[in-house]
Enzyme design. Structure first.
Site, PDB file in Angstrom:
ATOM      1  N   ASP A  97      72.967  77.661  17.344  1.00 26.58           N
ATOM      2  CA  ASP A  97      72.802  77.757  18.708  1.00 26.58           C
ATOM      3  C   ASP A  97      74.074  77.592  19.376  1.00 26.58           C
ATOM      4  O   ASP A  97      74.908  76.634  18.733  1.00 26.58           O
ATOM      5  CB  ASP A  97      71.409  77.175  19.124  1.00 26.58           C
ATOM      6  CG  ASP A  97      71.265  77.927  20.711  1.00 26.58           C
ATOM      7  OD1 ASP A  97      71.670  78.796  20.772  1.00 26.58           O
ATOM      8  OD2 ASP A  97      70.180  77.221  21.240  1.00 26.58           O
ATOM      9  N   LYS A  98      74.024  77.835  20.658  1.00 24.74           N
ATOM     10  CA  LYS A  98      75.278  77.515  21.635  1.00 24.74           C
ATOM     11  C   LYS A  98      74.552  77.220  22.809  1.00 24.74           C
ATOM     12  O   LYS A  98      73.551  77.370  23.292  1.00 24.74           O
ATOM     13  CB  LYS A  98      76.071  78.975  21.815  1.00 24.74           C
ATOM     14  CG  LYS A  98      77.389  78.729  22.822  1.00 24.74           C
ATOM     15  CD  LYS A  98      76.726  78.887  24.380  1.00 24.74           C
ATOM     16  CE  LYS A  98      76.392  80.208  24.642  1.00 24.74           C
ATOM     17  NZ  LYS A  98      76.121  80.004  26.055  1.00 24.74           N
ATOM     18  N   HIS A  99      75.204  76.090  23.691  1.00 22.19           N
ATOM     19  CA  HIS A  99      74.906  75.773  24.787  1.00 22.19           C
ATOM     20  C   HIS A  99      76.057  75.528  25.642  1.00 22.19           C
ATOM     21  O   HIS A  99      76.843  75.159  25.295  1.00 22.19           O
ATOM     22  CB  HIS A  99      74.281  74.220  24.555  1.00 22.19           C
ATOM     23  CG  HIS A  99      73.691  73.749  25.717  1.00 22.19           C
ATOM     24  ND1 HIS A  99      72.654  74.079  26.698  1.00 22.19           N
ATOM     25  CD2 HIS A  99      74.371  73.010  26.766  1.00 22.19           C
ATOM     26  CE1 HIS A  99      72.448  73.454  27.751  1.00 22.19           C
ATOM     27  NE2 HIS A  99      73.538  72.930  28.228  1.00 22.19           N
ATOM     28  N   SER A 100      75.956  75.963  26.839  1.00 27.85           N
ATOM     29  CA  SER A 100      76.890  75.947  27.889  1.00 27.85           C
ATOM     30  C   SER A 100      76.611  74.997  28.952  1.00 27.85           C
ATOM     31  O   SER A 100      75.460  74.668  29.341  1.00 27.85           O
ATOM     32  CB  SER A 100      77.134  77.484  28.560  1.00 27.85           C
ATOM     33  OG  SER A 100      78.052  77.049  29.709  1.00 27.85           O
ATOM     34  N   THR A 110      70.350  81.473  32.058  1.00 29.95           N
ATOM     35  CA  THR A 110      70.034  82.293  31.019  1.00 29.95           C
ATOM     36  C   THR A 110      68.425  83.057  31.299  1.00 29.95           C
ATOM     37  O   THR A 110      68.270  84.008  31.136  1.00 29.95           O
ATOM     38  CB  THR A 110      70.204  82.048  29.716  1.00 29.95           C
ATOM     39  OG1 THR A 110      71.647  81.715  29.929  1.00 29.95           O
ATOM     40  CG2 THR A 110      70.324  83.053  28.678  1.00 29.95           C
ATOM     41  N   ARG A 138      66.525  61.478  37.330  1.00 29.98           N
ATOM     42  CA  ARG A 138      68.049  61.514  37.513  1.00 29.98           C
ATOM     43  C   ARG A 138      68.461  61.949  38.394  1.00 29.98           C
ATOM     44  O   ARG A 138      69.426  61.882  39.301  1.00 29.98           O
ATOM     45  CB  ARG A 138      68.525  61.663  36.078  1.00 29.98           C
ATOM     46  CG  ARG A 138      68.240  60.683  34.920  1.00 29.98           C
ATOM     47  CD  ARG A 138      68.873  61.304  33.784  1.00 29.98           C
ATOM     48  NE  ARG A 138      70.196  61.734  33.797  1.00 29.98           N
ATOM     49  CZ  ARG A 138      70.548  62.670  33.110  1.00 29.98           C
ATOM     50  NH1 ARG A 138      69.866  63.659  32.170  1.00 29.98           N
ATOM     51  NH2 ARG A 138      72.071  63.266  33.100  1.00 29.98           N
ATOM     52  N   SER A 157      70.514  64.457  26.885  1.00 30.76           N
ATOM     53  CA  SER A 157      69.623  65.498  27.529  1.00 30.76           C
ATOM     54  C   SER A 157      69.633  66.755  26.740  1.00 30.76           C
ATOM     55  O   SER A 157      68.919  67.436  26.376  1.00 30.76           O
ATOM     56  CB  SER A 157      69.790  65.579  29.203  1.00 30.76           C
ATOM     57  OG  SER A 157      69.056  66.672  29.665  1.00 30.76           O
ATOM     58  N   LYS A 184      67.005  68.519  23.297  1.00 29.57           N
ATOM     59  CA  LYS A 184      66.406  69.783  23.151  1.00 29.57           C
ATOM     60  C   LYS A 184      66.911  70.666  22.075  1.00 29.57           C
ATOM     61  O   LYS A 184      66.070  71.253  21.551  1.00 29.57           O
ATOM     62  CB  LYS A 184      66.652  70.423  24.663  1.00 29.57           C
ATOM     63  CG  LYS A 184      65.753  69.766  25.759  1.00 29.57           C
ATOM     64  CD  LYS A 184      65.989  70.555  26.902  1.00 29.57           C
ATOM     65  CE  LYS A 184      67.418  70.696  27.541  1.00 29.57           C
ATOM     66  NZ  LYS A 184      67.573  69.306  28.408  1.00 29.57           N
ATOM     67  N   LYS A 185      68.086  70.709  21.709  1.00 27.45           N
ATOM     68  CA  LYS A 185      68.800  71.135  20.814  1.00 27.45           C
ATOM     69  C   LYS A 185      68.263  70.818  19.382  1.00 27.45           C
ATOM     70  O   LYS A 185      67.972  71.733  18.576  1.00 27.45           O
ATOM     71  CB  LYS A 185      70.316  71.209  20.695  1.00 27.45           C
ATOM     72  CG  LYS A 185      70.806  71.880  21.983  1.00 27.45           C
ATOM     73  CD  LYS A 185      70.450  73.301  22.206  1.00 27.45           C
ATOM     74  CE  LYS A 185      70.953  74.058  23.287  1.00 27.45           C
ATOM     75  NZ  LYS A 185      70.487  75.625  23.478  1.00 27.45           N
TER      76      LYS A 185
END
Length: 435
Positions: free
Chosen positions: A80-83, A120, A168, A183, A187-188
């Site tokens: 996967d990718k996260h931005s 997204t 937070r 954080s 999740k990933k």
């Protein structure tokens, strides 16, 4: 161990043991720690930091606070990718089907927009019928059959992170790099990934505007991920202007469909998409050479396989079966469009990208607080990039609005975001890759 003692230890700058961090996360999950204690712990971490092992222990404990997906039955790698977020950043919509078409599986769990950055999940929900929060069985089936699924975080995925982030957010501790790292990665890891690629933005439209701070975050995430057993690379990419020439929800989906089908592609956006796809294919082990991996991704885009995957994913998650062919008929349209005229002749010298995102929020296409609803139809298109030459009166962008008052406000914000002057030097969109 008492929660108060864990807080005291971190307040005094000491290193926490794995079992102490697990105890704190358990308290966050089951209510054993009060909101005040969680806030105090977050502030202690913000002020005193965490070493890599502490951040990894926090990540793993939050991962294990809920469901953890297992993709061992799939015949290919899971990546996967996260931005870290930006304006006009619709990369995920193109990237997931491209990588799936190259033989990997992409279970993409995405978030909603907040503040000036888009989300997204909001973009996908602009598609009529699309189920953005399916149950685990549907999610698993779509990933297995199509190769990718773009969904939102369920209540059972890293629930400790959800409570922790909410506290937070209202206690001025969001900026802590170890807490941001945990954080994101919790999740990933809960999504069952075999590898991850990060798109860490810097610039005036990014969460972390300063390049050095963004790089520090990228190093933290890649280091902690690898400590936790997750291969991870990070790309540092420029967000000193919108990435796509559209900002909003339905308009960014349209942009993505045009990109996938080859109707229209912008250079900066293409560079980032293909670079991220290539890195995902390398970390997943499908290719070991970065240039060959990028060529493989480009081939899947050019020959139509990626567009086909996206259409199948949309249909499998409840959207129209003919979405790719008739997206304009399915996506919501704003009541009016207005061109924003350039106040002077010259070149687009700079863009205050955060203000472009805020213009979308003013139109109703984003959120000021998490409980706000979003109008999927409104937004901005034909945004001129930095370096574009304009005559006085030429359109800087098109505003898609549902009222004249909203269009007026967005136009004023957009005009303030654009600086017209002498031609600027070109800036690279991809600054660095961290392995």
């Amino acid at each position: 161990m008492l929660i108060a003692e864990i807080i005291r230890k971190k307040r005094d700058g000491q290193t926490l043991h794995t079992d102490e961090i697990a105890e704190m996360v358990q308290g966050i999950s089951d209510g054993g720690a009060s909101d005040a204690q969680i806030a105090a712990f977050a502030m202690a971490v913000l002020l005193n930091g965490m070493d890599r092992n502490e951040a990894a222990a926090l990540t793993m404990a939050m991962r294990d606070s809920g469901d953890v997906f297992d993709w061992a039955h799939l015949p290919g790698p899971v990546v996967d990718k996260h931005s870290t977020g930006g304006v006009g950043d619709n990369v995920s919509l193109m990237l997931a089907p491209i990588v799936a078409a190259c033989g990997a599986y992409v279970p993409m769990i995405s978030g909603r927009g907040l503040g000036h950055t888009g989300g997204t999940l909001d973009k996908m929900e602009a598609i009529p019928g699309y189920v953005a929060t399916p149950d685990n069985d549907l999610f698993s089936n779509v990933v297995a059959e199509i190769g990718c699924a773009i969904i939102g975080q369920t209540t059972h995925l890293a629930p400790a992170d959800k409570r922790f982030y909410g506290i937070r957010d209202v206690t001025a501790t969001v900026e802590s790099i170890p807490l941001i790292t945990a954080s994101i990665l919790s999740k990933k890891l809960a999504a069952g990934l075999g590898s991850l690629v990060m798109d860490v933005k810097f610039g005036n439209g990014a969460f972390m505007a300063d390049f050095d701070k963004a790089r520090e975050l990228a190093l933290s995430i890649t280091g902690v991920a690898q400590t936790a057993g997750l291969p991870c690379h990070a790309l540092l990419t420029d967000m000193n202007q919108p990435l796509a020439d559209a900002a909003g929800n339905a308009v960014e989906v349209t942009n993505a469909v045009e990109f996938l089908t080859g109707t229209r592609r912008e250079g900066r956006l293409t560079e980032v998409v293909i670079a991220l796809c290539g890195e995902m294919l390398v970390t997943a082990g499908i290719e070991n050479d970065r240039n060959r991996a990028r060529d493989l991704a480009l081939s899947a885009l050019e020959d139509g396989r990626a567009a086909e995957r996206f259409g199948k994913m949309v249909a499998a998650l409840g959207g129209p079966a003919d979405f790719m062919e008739n997206h304009a008929a399915h996506l919501p349209q704003a009541a009016l469009q207005r061109a924003v005229p350039a106040p002077d002749a010259g070149f687009v010298r700079a863009i205050e990208t955060r203000n472009v995102g805020l213009a979308v929020v003013e139109l109703g296409g984003g959120r000021r607080v998490s409980s706000d609803s979003v109008n999927p139809a409104v937004g901005l298109t034909a945004l001129l990039p930095v370096g574009a030459e304009v005559a006085k009166g030429d359109p800087l962008a098109l505003v898609h609005a549902d009222s004249e008052d909203a269009a007026d406000q967005a136009q004023a914000t957009l005009l303030a975001a654009y600086e017209i002057g002498a031609q600027p030097e070109a800036q690279a969109v991809l600054r660095e890759i961290i392995e």
